[in-house]
Design a protein around this motif. Structure first.
Motif, PDB file in Angstrom:
ATOM      1  N   ALA A  20       4.371 -12.354 -15.277  1.00 46.91           N
ATOM      2  CA  ALA A  20       2.991 -12.754 -14.628  1.00 46.91           C
ATOM      3  C   ALA A  20       2.794 -11.971 -13.335  1.00 46.91           C
ATOM      4  CB  ALA A  20       2.966 -14.232 -14.237  1.00 46.91           C
ATOM      5  N   TRP A  21       3.549 -11.321 -12.724  1.00 47.68           N
ATOM      6  CA  TRP A  21       3.385 -10.467 -11.582  1.00 47.68           C
ATOM      7  C   TRP A  21       2.974  -8.941 -12.224  1.00 47.68           C
ATOM      8  CZ3 TRP A  21       4.875  -5.732 -10.430  1.00 47.68           C
ATOM      9  CH2 TRP A  21       5.048  -5.093  -9.001  1.00 47.68           C
ATOM     10  N   ARG A  22       3.607  -8.554 -13.242  1.00 48.56           N
ATOM     11  CA  ARG A  22       3.326  -7.192 -14.053  1.00 48.56           C
ATOM     12  C   ARG A  22       1.745  -7.539 -14.543  1.00 48.56           C
ATOM     13  NH1 ARG A  22       8.644  -7.961 -15.502  1.00 48.56           N
ATOM     14  NH2 ARG A  22       9.858  -6.440 -14.904  1.00 48.56           N
ATOM     15  N   ALA A  23       1.487  -8.444 -15.188  1.00 47.82           N
ATOM     16  CA  ALA A  23       0.185  -8.906 -15.675  1.00 47.82           C
ATOM     17  C   ALA A  23      -0.999  -8.508 -14.657  1.00 47.82           C
ATOM     18  CB  ALA A  23      -0.004 -10.028 -16.530  1.00 47.82           C
ATOM     19  N   SER A  24      -0.743  -9.029 -13.285  1.00 46.32           N
ATOM     20  CA  SER A  24      -1.830  -8.957 -12.253  1.00 46.32           C
ATOM     21  C   SER A  24      -1.898  -8.099 -11.191  1.00 46.32           C
ATOM     22  CB  SER A  24      -1.643 -10.638 -11.751  1.00 46.32           C
ATOM     23  OG  SER A  24      -1.947 -11.692 -12.721  1.00 46.32           O
ATOM     24  N   ALA A  25      -0.565  -7.430 -11.152  1.00 40.60           N
ATOM     25  CA  ALA A  25      -0.538  -6.363  -9.918  1.00 40.60           C
ATOM     26  C   ALA A  25      -1.335  -5.303 -10.088  1.00 40.60           C
ATOM     27  CB  ALA A  25       1.026  -6.255  -9.670  1.00 40.60           C
ATOM     28  N   GLY A  26      -1.810  -4.789  -9.027  1.00 41.58           N
ATOM     29  CA  GLY A  26      -2.358  -3.301  -8.959  1.00 41.58           C
ATOM     30  C   GLY A  26      -1.738  -2.099  -9.640  1.00 41.58           C
ATOM     31  N   PRO A  27      -2.194  -1.005  -9.536  1.00 46.76           N
ATOM     32  CA  PRO A  27      -1.457   0.178 -10.216  1.00 46.76           C
ATOM     33  C   PRO A  27      -0.162   0.359  -9.483  1.00 46.76           C
ATOM     34  CG  PRO A  27      -3.486   0.926  -8.948  1.00 46.76           C
ATOM     35  CD  PRO A  27      -3.447  -0.521  -8.857  1.00 46.76           C
ATOM     36  N   GLU A  28       0.610   1.210 -10.308  1.00 48.71           N
ATOM     37  CA  GLU A  28       1.789   1.733  -9.657  1.00 48.71           C
ATOM     38  C   GLU A  28       1.556   2.801  -8.631  1.00 48.71           C
ATOM     39  OE1 GLU A  28       4.040   3.530 -12.755  1.00 48.71           O
ATOM     40  OE2 GLU A  28       4.955   1.701 -13.436  1.00 48.71           O
ATOM     41  N   ILE A  29       2.182   2.671  -7.607  1.00 48.85           N
ATOM     42  CA  ILE A  29       2.173   3.593  -6.239  1.00 48.85           C
ATOM     43  C   ILE A  29       3.031   4.539  -6.427  1.00 48.85           C
ATOM     44  CG2 ILE A  29       2.071   3.626  -3.868  1.00 48.85           C
ATOM     45  CD1 ILE A  29      -0.094   1.937  -5.198  1.00 48.85           C
ATOM     46  N   ARG A  30       2.956   5.827  -6.780  1.00 48.64           N
ATOM     47  CA  ARG A  30       3.551   7.085  -7.249  1.00 48.64           C
ATOM     48  C   ARG A  30       3.539   7.899  -6.197  1.00 48.64           C
ATOM     49  NH1 ARG A  30       5.078   8.021 -12.661  1.00 48.64           N
ATOM     50  NH2 ARG A  30       4.775   6.107 -13.985  1.00 48.64           N
ATOM     51  N   ARG A  31       2.662   7.973  -4.958  1.00 48.85           N
ATOM     52  CA  ARG A  31       2.460   8.807  -3.993  1.00 48.85           C
ATOM     53  C   ARG A  31       2.233   8.073  -2.562  1.00 48.85           C
ATOM     54  NH1 ARG A  31      -2.722  12.127  -4.994  1.00 48.85           N
ATOM     55  NH2 ARG A  31      -3.445  10.330  -5.761  1.00 48.85           N
ATOM     56  N   VAL A  32       3.174   8.436  -1.600  1.00 55.12           N
ATOM     57  CA  VAL A  32       3.006   7.935  -0.165  1.00 55.12           C
ATOM     58  C   VAL A  32       2.218   8.857   0.540  1.00 55.12           C
ATOM     59  CG1 VAL A  32       5.237   8.886   0.312  1.00 55.12           C
ATOM     60  CG2 VAL A  32       4.158   7.004   1.786  1.00 55.12           C
ATOM     61  N   GLY A  33       1.458   8.493   1.388  1.00 57.23           N
ATOM     62  CA  GLY A  33       0.505   9.112   2.262  1.00 57.23           C
ATOM     63  C   GLY A  33       0.452   9.051   3.677  1.00 57.23           C
ATOM     64  N   PHE A  34      -0.168   9.938   4.511  1.00 54.80           N
ATOM     65  CA  PHE A  34      -0.349   9.764   5.708  1.00 54.80           C
ATOM     66  C   PHE A  34      -1.705  10.245   6.369  1.00 54.80           C
ATOM     67  CE2 PHE A  34      -0.056  11.905  10.094  1.00 54.80           C
ATOM     68  CZ  PHE A  34       0.457  10.901  10.811  1.00 54.80           C
ATOM     69  N   PHE A  35      -2.405   9.001   6.831  1.00 51.85           N
ATOM     70  CA  PHE A  35      -3.861   9.619   7.206  1.00 51.85           C
ATOM     71  C   PHE A  35      -3.727   9.432   8.804  1.00 51.85           C
ATOM     72  CE2 PHE A  35      -6.138   7.677   3.266  1.00 51.85           C
ATOM     73  CZ  PHE A  35      -5.522   8.833   2.464  1.00 51.85           C
ATOM     74  N   SER A  36      -4.278  10.378   9.704  1.00 53.43           N
ATOM     75  CA  SER A  36      -4.309  10.364  11.036  1.00 53.43           C
ATOM     76  C   SER A  36      -5.049  11.309  11.500  1.00 53.43           C
ATOM     77  CB  SER A  36      -3.018  10.497  11.453  1.00 53.43           C
ATOM     78  OG  SER A  36      -2.947  10.228  13.023  1.00 53.43           O
ATOM     79  N   GLY A  37      -6.218  10.954  12.205  1.00 54.78           N
ATOM     80  CA  GLY A  37      -7.042  11.872  12.626  1.00 54.78           C
ATOM     81  C   GLY A  37      -7.792  12.886  11.412  1.00 54.78           C
ATOM     82  N   GLU A  38      -7.826  14.046  11.190  1.00 56.76           N
ATOM     83  CA  GLU A  38      -8.480  14.577  10.284  1.00 56.76           C
ATOM     84  C   GLU A  38      -7.251  14.908   9.040  1.00 56.76           C
ATOM     85  OE1 GLU A  38     -11.701  15.787   9.777  1.00 56.76           O
ATOM     86  OE2 GLU A  38     -11.868  14.443  11.417  1.00 56.76           O
ATOM     87  N   ALA A  39      -6.063  14.682   9.420  1.00 56.91           N
ATOM     88  CA  ALA A  39      -4.919  15.105   8.655  1.00 56.91           C
ATOM     89  C   ALA A  39      -5.159  13.694   7.220  1.00 56.91           C
ATOM     90  CB  ALA A  39      -3.635  14.622   8.986  1.00 56.91           C
ATOM     91  N   CYS A  40      -4.879  14.385   6.138  1.00 60.04           N
ATOM     92  CA  CYS A  40      -4.934  13.527   4.957  1.00 60.04           C
ATOM     93  C   CYS A  40      -3.430  14.080   4.002  1.00 60.04           C
ATOM     94  CB  CYS A  40      -6.044  13.413   4.190  1.00 60.04           C
ATOM     95  SG  CYS A  40      -7.267  12.595   4.804  1.00 60.04           S
ATOM     96  N   VAL A  41      -2.041  13.839   4.471  1.00 59.53           N
ATOM     97  CA  VAL A  41      -1.327  14.337   3.611  1.00 59.53           C
ATOM     98  C   VAL A  41      -0.397  13.425   2.728  1.00 59.53           C
ATOM     99  CG1 VAL A  41       0.995  15.655   4.038  1.00 59.53           C
ATOM    100  CG2 VAL A  41      -0.856  15.529   5.761  1.00 59.53           C
ATOM    101  N   GLU A  42      -0.009  13.917   1.568  1.00 59.35           N
ATOM    102  CA  GLU A  42       0.669  12.859   0.623  1.00 59.35           C
ATOM    103  C   GLU A  42       1.769  13.638   0.067  1.00 59.35           C
ATOM    104  OE1 GLU A  42      -1.364  13.932  -3.512  1.00 59.35           O
ATOM    105  OE2 GLU A  42      -2.753  12.854  -2.063  1.00 59.35           O
TER     106      GLU A  42
END
Length: 416
Positions: free
Chosen positions: A66-88
Motif C-alpha cells: 500500500a505504501w509503494r502504491a501511494s508514495a511519491g517518486p523515488e528520491i535519487r538525488r540529494v540537493g542543497f539550496f541556500s542563497g543563489e546556490a543550487c547544488v545536487e
C-alpha cells in the motif's frame, strides 16, 4: 460512570512509532490498546520522507504494498539550496532493500501513512480508543492504570496493563510522567510544514534548505503534493513577522500591531533566502493551510523511565535536518516490540527487555542524532550559510556522505 478494560500493553499515540509497536505485539498474540487524541486522517508537521532501508519493515508490518502504491517518486538525488546556490549529488543506494526496486526512499503524507498503519493495527486485533486523550497514569500493583477521556463523552475509561508505551512525541506538554515540561527560549526551533501542487522541483530531488535562522527541506510526496517543511528559531521568526509587517508589501496578511502571520513570514523568508525554493514555488499553489508545531526537542532521552517505555520522539529526537524522523519512529517501535515479545512476562522480564531495548536504540540511532546535531549547529550559526555554500559547491559529494551518515542506507536489525 467508569469503564475498565484490561490489556497486555497500552500504547499512547498512534503515529508510526506507536502503531509499529502495536502491530508487532498484536501479531504475537498480545492484547493491545492504542490511545490516540486526534481523529484520522490528519496532517502533521513532518518531512514525510522514508528511507528505502525501511521497506522490509513496512512489508513485515503488512503495509509495504500500500505504501509503494501511494508514495511519491523515488528520491535519487540529494540537493542543497541556500542563497543563489543550487547544488545536487547522488543519493546513496540502499543495497539491502527487500528488492532491487527498493533502493531509494520516497515520501508519503502523514495523513495517509498514519491511517494505513492504524488500520493495519486494528486488523491485527488492537483495540483503538480514538479520539481519546490519556490524562493520568497510576500504578496498580504489578499493573498500571491509564485514565483516558473521550473527546465528546462524559464517561471516563480506565485502561489496565503491565506494559505502558509512550509514543506521544515530544512536542506537546502534558500531565503524563513521560511528557516533557514546557519551556520557551529564544533559541527554540519551531516547525512548519505545507503542501504545494504545481511545483517545478525535479521529482527525484530532495534538497536541504539553509537560510538565516533555520533549515528545511522539500520532497515530492503522494498525489502530486510537494511537501515543504522547515524549522526556524523563535527569535528569528518574531523579527521576521515584525519586519515583513512593516515593509508595506503584504497588507492583506497583517494581523495586529504590524505583524504578519507566522506562515506568511516563513514562506517569504524561504523564498527570499533560497533561489531554489523561489524557483520551485514560483508557479505552485498552496494545498491546504500551513501547519506549525514545536518547539522541537532534539536529544537522547531515557528509553524506560518510571515503568514506562518510550518510542519515537519520546525516546530520542534528531534534528529534522537529516530527514530521518519517520524512520527512527518505525524502527524504535519495532525494536521495542521485539524485545517485549521475547521477554518473560513480569517485572523482571520487562526490566531486562528495557535494558536490551535501550542498548539497541543507542546502537542504531545515536550516530544519527549526533550527526544531525552537528549539521544543525553549523546551519544555525550566524553567517555559516556562506561557508556551507562554498563547501558544497566545491565538494558536492559531501551531500552523499551526509545522507549515508544520517542512516539512509543502514538496514533495520533483523532485515539485513
Amino acid at each position: 460512570m467508569t469503564r475498565l478494560s484490561t490489556h497486555d500493553a497500552i500504547i499512547i499515540g498512534a503515529g508510526p512509532a506507536g502503531t509499529s509497536v502495536a502491530l508487532t505485539l498484536a501479531r504475537r498474540g498480545w492484547a493491545v490498546a492504542i490511545v490516540e487524541k486526534s481523529e484520522f486522517p490528519r496532517r502533521k508537521v513532518c518531512g514525510e520522507y522514508i528511507s528505502a532501508s525501511n521497506l522490509a519493515l513496512l512489508d513485515r508490518l503488512e503495509i509495504g504494498d500500500a505504501w509503494r502504491a501511494s508514495a511519491g517518486p523515488e528520491i535519487r538525488r540529494v540537493g542543497f539550496f541556500s542563497g543563489e546556490a543550487c547544488v545536487e549529488a547522488p543519493m546513496p543506494h540502499a543495497k539491502e532493500g527487500p528488492s532491487t526496486k527498493d533502493g531509494f526512499g520516497r515520501a508519503l503524507g502523514r495523513d495517509i501513512l498514519d491511517l494505513l498503519l492504524l488500520q493495519a493495527a486494528r486488523s491485527a486485533g488492537a483495540e483503538i480508543f480514538q479520539p481519546c486523550r490519556a490524562v493520568a497514569i497510576d500504578r496498580d500493583g504489578d499493573m498500571q492504570m491509564v485514565e483516558i477521556q473521550a473527546k465528546d463523552e462524559q464517561e471516563t475509561t480506565m485502561l489496565r496493563a503491565p506494559v505502558i508505551v509512550a509514543a506521544h512525541g515530544s512536542w506537546e506538554p502534558g500531565a503524563l510522567p513521560s511528557q516533557l515540561a514546557k519551556t520557551n527560549r529564544p533559541s527554540d526551533l519551531l516547525g512548519f510544514k505545507a503542501h504545494f501542487t504545481g511545483s517545478s522541483l525535479a521529482p527525484d530531488l530532495m534538497p536541504l534548505l539553509a537560510f538565516p535562522g533555520g533549515y528545511g527541506g522539500m520532497v515530492w510526496a503522494d498525489h502530486g503534493r510537494l511537501s515543504v517543511s522547515c524549522c526556524i528559531r523563535r527569535d528569528m521568526l518574531a523579527r521576521l513577522r515584525k519586519h515583513y509587517g512593516h515593509d508595506g508589501h503584504i497588507h492583506n496578511s497583517l494581523e495586529h500591531h504590524g505583524y504578519v502571520s507566522a506562515a506568511d513570514a516563513v514562506v517569504r523568508h524561504l523564498m527570499e533566502s533560497c533561489r531554489g525554493v523561489s524557483d520551485a514555488l514560483e508557479a505552485a499553489q498552496l494545498k491546504g493551510s500551513w501547519l506549525a508545531a514545536g518547539p522541537i526537542r532534539p536529544g537522547i532521552r531515557s528509553c524506560y523511565q518510571r515503568d514506562i517505555f518510550r518510542v519515537g520522539n519520546a525516546a530520542g529526537e534528531s534534528h529534522p535536518v537529516i530527514a530521518e524522523g519517520i524512520s527512527m519512529a518505525l524502527q524504535s517501535g519495532w525494536l521495542l516490540a521485539c524485545e517485549l515479545a521475547d521477554a518473560p512476562r513480569g517485572r523482571a522480564g520487562r526490566e531486562a527487555a528495557a535494558r536490551r531495548y535501550e542498548a539497541a536504540w543507542r546502537h542504531l540511532f545515536s550516530t544519527r542524532v549526533h550527526a544531525a546535531a552537528a549539521i544543525a549547529k553549523i546551519a544555525l550559526r550566524p553567517g555559516s550559510a556562506a561557508l556551507m555554500r562554498a563547501t558544497v559547491r566545491n565538494f558536492p559529494q559531501v551531500l552523499t556522505l551526509g545522507a549515508q551518515l544520517s542512516g539512509k542506507t543502514k538496514p533495520v536489525p533483523g532485515f539485513a
